[in-house]
Design a protein around this motif. Structure first.
Motif, PDB file in Angstrom:
ATOM      1  N   TRP A 169     167.403   0.301   6.023  1.00 21.76           N
ATOM      2  CA  TRP A 169     166.993   0.003   7.395  1.00 21.76           C
ATOM      3  C   TRP A 169     165.685  -0.781   7.444  1.00 21.76           C
ATOM      4  CZ3 TRP A 169     170.640  -0.036  10.671  1.00 21.76           C
ATOM      5  CH2 TRP A 169     171.670   0.912  10.642  1.00 21.76           C
ATOM      6  N   SER A 170     164.792  -0.529   6.489  1.00 24.93           N
ATOM      7  CA  SER A 170     163.518  -1.277   6.475  1.00 24.93           C
ATOM      8  C   SER A 170     163.777  -2.762   6.273  1.00 24.93           C
ATOM      9  CB  SER A 170     162.609  -0.774   5.362  1.00 24.93           C
ATOM     10  OG  SER A 170     162.386   0.590   5.508  1.00 24.93           O
ATOM     11  N   VAL A 171     164.743  -3.083   5.419  1.00 27.01           N
ATOM     12  CA  VAL A 171     165.100  -4.494   5.204  1.00 27.01           C
ATOM     13  C   VAL A 171     165.693  -5.062   6.487  1.00 27.01           C
ATOM     14  CG1 VAL A 171     166.661  -6.048   3.944  1.00 27.01           C
ATOM     15  CG2 VAL A 171     165.390  -4.283   2.696  1.00 27.01           C
ATOM     16  N   LYS A 172     166.627  -4.306   7.095  1.00 24.18           N
ATOM     17  CA  LYS A 172     167.294  -4.766   8.337  1.00 24.18           C
ATOM     18  C   LYS A 172     166.280  -5.069   9.434  1.00 24.18           C
ATOM     19  CE  LYS A 172     171.945  -4.068   8.474  1.00 24.18           C
ATOM     20  NZ  LYS A 172     172.895  -4.737   8.286  1.00 24.18           N
ATOM     21  N   TYR A 173     165.282  -4.197   9.584  1.00 17.85           N
ATOM     22  CA  TYR A 173     164.310  -4.362  10.671  1.00 17.85           C
ATOM     23  C   TYR A 173     163.016  -5.043  10.210  1.00 17.85           C
ATOM     24  CZ  TYR A 173     167.118  -1.641  13.948  1.00 17.85           C
ATOM     25  OH  TYR A 173     168.101  -1.207  14.794  1.00 17.85           O
ATOM     26  N   ASP A 174     163.016  -5.502   8.948  1.00 12.48           N
ATOM     27  CA  ASP A 174     161.881  -6.263   8.432  1.00 12.48           C
ATOM     28  C   ASP A 174     160.564  -5.462   8.522  1.00 12.48           C
ATOM     29  OD1 ASP A 174     160.997  -8.549   7.214  1.00 12.48           O
ATOM     30  OD2 ASP A 174     160.515  -9.593   9.088  1.00 12.48           O
ATOM     31  N   ILE A 175     160.624  -4.237   8.067  1.00  8.22           N
ATOM     32  CA  ILE A 175     159.444  -3.364   8.085  1.00  8.22           C
ATOM     33  C   ILE A 175     158.961  -3.191   6.644  1.00  8.22           C
ATOM     34  CG2 ILE A 175     158.552  -1.074   8.727  1.00  8.22           C
ATOM     35  CD1 ILE A 175     160.715  -0.964  10.868  1.00  8.22           C
ATOM     36  N   HIS A 176     157.643  -3.352   6.438  1.00 10.20           N
ATOM     37  CA  HIS A 176     157.105  -3.379   5.071  1.00 10.20           C
ATOM     38  C   HIS A 176     155.908  -2.445   4.890  1.00 10.20           C
ATOM     39  CE1 HIS A 176     159.740  -6.733   4.116  1.00 10.20           C
ATOM     40  NE2 HIS A 176     159.541  -7.085   5.376  1.00 10.20           N
ATOM     41  N   THR A 177     155.297  -2.536   3.711  1.00 15.81           N
ATOM     42  CA  THR A 177     154.169  -1.646   3.404  1.00 15.81           C
ATOM     43  C   THR A 177     152.881  -2.104   4.113  1.00 15.81           C
ATOM     44  OG1 THR A 177     153.796  -2.925   1.383  1.00 15.81           O
ATOM     45  CG2 THR A 177     155.061  -0.913   1.154  1.00 15.81           C
ATOM     46  N   PRO A 200     150.550  -2.755   7.141  1.00 13.85           N
ATOM     47  CA  PRO A 200     150.510  -2.278   8.525  1.00 13.85           C
ATOM     48  C   PRO A 200     150.666  -3.445   9.507  1.00 13.85           C
ATOM     49  CG  PRO A 200     148.710  -1.339   7.256  1.00 13.85           C
ATOM     50  CD  PRO A 200     149.327  -2.410   6.399  1.00 13.85           C
ATOM     51  N   SER A 201     151.582  -3.278  10.473  1.00  8.82           N
ATOM     52  CA  SER A 201     151.832  -4.341  11.430  1.00  8.82           C
ATOM     53  C   SER A 201     152.525  -3.764  12.670  1.00  8.82           C
ATOM     54  CB  SER A 201     152.699  -5.408  10.761  1.00  8.82           C
ATOM     55  OG  SER A 201     152.877  -6.503  11.622  1.00  8.82           O
ATOM     56  N   PHE A 252     150.075   3.933  11.779  1.00  2.38           N
ATOM     57  CA  PHE A 252     148.827   3.456  11.178  1.00  2.38           C
ATOM     58  C   PHE A 252     147.672   3.524  12.170  1.00  2.38           C
ATOM     59  CE2 PHE A 252     145.848  -0.013  10.114  1.00  2.38           C
ATOM     60  CZ  PHE A 252     145.510   0.378   8.819  1.00  2.38           C
ATOM     61  N   GLY A 253     148.013   3.415  13.468  1.00  4.18           N
ATOM     62  CA  GLY A 253     147.003   3.309  14.533  1.00  4.18           C
ATOM     63  C   GLY A 253     147.047   1.901  15.109  1.00  4.18           C
ATOM     64  N   LYS A 254     146.457   1.704  16.294  1.00  5.25           N
ATOM     65  CA  LYS A 254     146.419   0.393  16.955  1.00  5.25           C
ATOM     66  C   LYS A 254     147.812  -0.231  17.084  1.00  5.25           C
ATOM     67  CE  LYS A 254     141.712  -0.552  15.619  1.00  5.25           C
ATOM     68  NZ  LYS A 254     140.851  -0.964  14.540  1.00  5.25           N
ATOM     69  N   ASN A 255     148.801   0.589  17.434  1.00 11.06           N
ATOM     70  CA  ASN A 255     150.196   0.162  17.601  1.00 11.06           C
ATOM     71  C   ASN A 255     150.851  -0.365  16.323  1.00 11.06           C
ATOM     72  OD1 ASN A 255     150.051   0.908  20.248  1.00 11.06           O
ATOM     73  ND2 ASN A 255     149.670  -1.163  21.010  1.00 11.06           N
ATOM     74  N   LYS A 256     150.237  -0.090  15.194  1.00 14.65           N
ATOM     75  CA  LYS A 256     150.816  -0.554  13.927  1.00 14.65           C
ATOM     76  C   LYS A 256     151.470   0.599  13.157  1.00 14.65           C
ATOM     77  CE  LYS A 256     147.467  -4.249  13.291  1.00 14.65           C
ATOM     78  NZ  LYS A 256     146.435  -4.795  12.432  1.00 14.65           N
ATOM     79  N   TYR A 275     153.497   1.363   9.066  1.00 13.85           N
ATOM     80  CA  TYR A 275     153.648   0.831   7.707  1.00 13.85           C
ATOM     81  C   TYR A 275     154.568   1.745   6.905  1.00 13.85           C
ATOM     82  CZ  TYR A 275     150.531   4.484   5.853  1.00 13.85           C
ATOM     83  OH  TYR A 275     149.974   5.679   5.494  1.00 13.85           O
ATOM     84  N   ILE A 276     155.116   1.199   5.825  1.00 15.35           N
ATOM     85  CA  ILE A 276     155.957   2.008   4.936  1.00 15.35           C
ATOM     86  C   ILE A 276     155.074   2.583   3.839  1.00 15.35           C
ATOM     87  CG2 ILE A 276     157.889   2.020   3.290  1.00 15.35           C
ATOM     88  CD1 ILE A 276     159.037   1.344   5.937  1.00 15.35           C
ATOM     89  N   LEU A 277     155.129   3.896   3.718  1.00 14.73           N
ATOM     90  CA  LEU A 277     154.437   4.582   2.618  1.00 14.73           C
ATOM     91  C   LEU A 277     155.505   4.958   1.602  1.00 14.73           C
ATOM     92  CD1 LEU A 277     151.927   6.047   1.422  1.00 14.73           C
ATOM     93  CD2 LEU A 277     152.607   8.044   2.768  1.00 14.73           C
TER      94      LEU A 277
END
Ligand SMILES: Nc1ncnc2c1ncn2[C@@H]1O[C@H](COP(=O)(O)OP(=O)(O)OP(=O)(O)O)[C@@H](O)[C@H]1O
Ligand SMILES: [Mg+2]
Length: 246
Positions: free
Chosen positions: A52-60, A62-63, A136-140, A142-144
């Motif tokens: 799912w991280s690949v599908k939604y382009d979510i990475h380590t 913070p963003s 992460f905070g500030k609407n960000k 990340y993947i741990l």
């Protein structure tokens, strides 16, 4: 205390989305049950979190990732964690579910909370954490990764050993020859990257293991298809895999 990471490559089928490798999980659980020292377990995302991280382009990094994606990734890790918890419960490992949000704030460990984990393990429970998507905070977000959790827990808890279990024999000199490197201080490997791993696959795992060993903990890489090798790594007899000497 012994810290063990069950890689997504062994507890799931990484080629097939959302498939747990239940027989492998069961076999690992029954072998872990025989270990006499307190255990802390971490597991990876495999074909759940990574898919799912690949599908939604979510990475380590913070963003401000897609929040639907954050929700889906988080749910998929709970699903995989449940499968492992059930299997551990059946094997009488007395799993104690420990999402990383329990001991992390943003990208930093809450040291006081981490220090309680060994105490929980000493009671005979098996704390079990996992790689996850984190606030992460500030609407960000990340993947741990589970590998990173291994580094964080090792630094604070100083386990007697850290063991990374995957679907390969250890670290190969390269994926073509599959010649096993037994002692990593002697030789450097060539690593081929898997695109389905958003946390950096084998190369970041090696970096994490090297850091753990620098803090004085021996680190082993073993093949979870032969769970007896975990017991051998712990007893120090007939070890088959890769070692990073601490
Ligand atoms: N030199 C190498 N030696 C051993 N394995 C390698 C090497 N280069 C690449 N690999 C790959 O790394 C994989 C293990 O890393 P990967 O991150 O996929 O697994 P994992 O950490 O168990 O999974 P997860 O990240 O889901 O927890 C192996 O299955 C292998 O294909
Ligand atoms: Mg990985």
């Amino acid at each position: 205390m012994i810290l063990i990471k069950l890689g997504g490559s062994i507890i799931t089928n990484k080629e097939k989305p959302l498939t747990a490798n239940k027989p492998a999980i069961r076999r690992l659980a029954s072998h872990l049950r025989r270990i006499k020292e307190p255990l802390v377990v971490v597991h990876g995302g495999g074909s759940y979190g990574h898919y799912w991280s690949v599908k939604y382009d979510i990475h380590t990094k913070p963003s401000r990732y897609n929040i639907k994606g954050v929700s889906v990734v988080k749910n998929s890790m709970v699903q995989l964690n449940r499968i492992i918890l059930e299997s551990f419960l059946e094997s009488n490992l007395r799993p104690y579910c420990l999402p990383p949000s329990d001991f992390m704030l943003s990208d930093k460990p809450i040291v006081k909370k981490v220090k309680e984990i060994t105490k929980i393990a000493i009671t005979g429970l098996t704390p079990i954490s996992y790689g996850d998507v984190m606030w992460f905070g500030k609407n960000k977000f990340y993947i741990l990764s589970g590998d990173k959790i291994m580094g964080i827990l090792s630094k604070i808890l100083k386990p007697r050993l850290a063991i990374f279990v995957t679907n390969v024999d250890g670290i190969y000199s390269n994926m073509k020859t599959k010649r096993l490197i037994r002692d990593i201080t002697v030789e450097k490997p060539t690593v081929s990257e898997v695109t389905t791993d958003v946390t950096g696959g084998m190369s970041r795992k090696i970096r994490e293991a090297a850091n753990i060993s620098k803090n004085g903990t021996d680190v082993f890489f073993v093949n979870g298809n032969f769970p007896k090798r975990i017991a051998n790594a712990i007893s120090g007899k007939n070890f088959e895999g890769t070692i990073f000497r601490g």
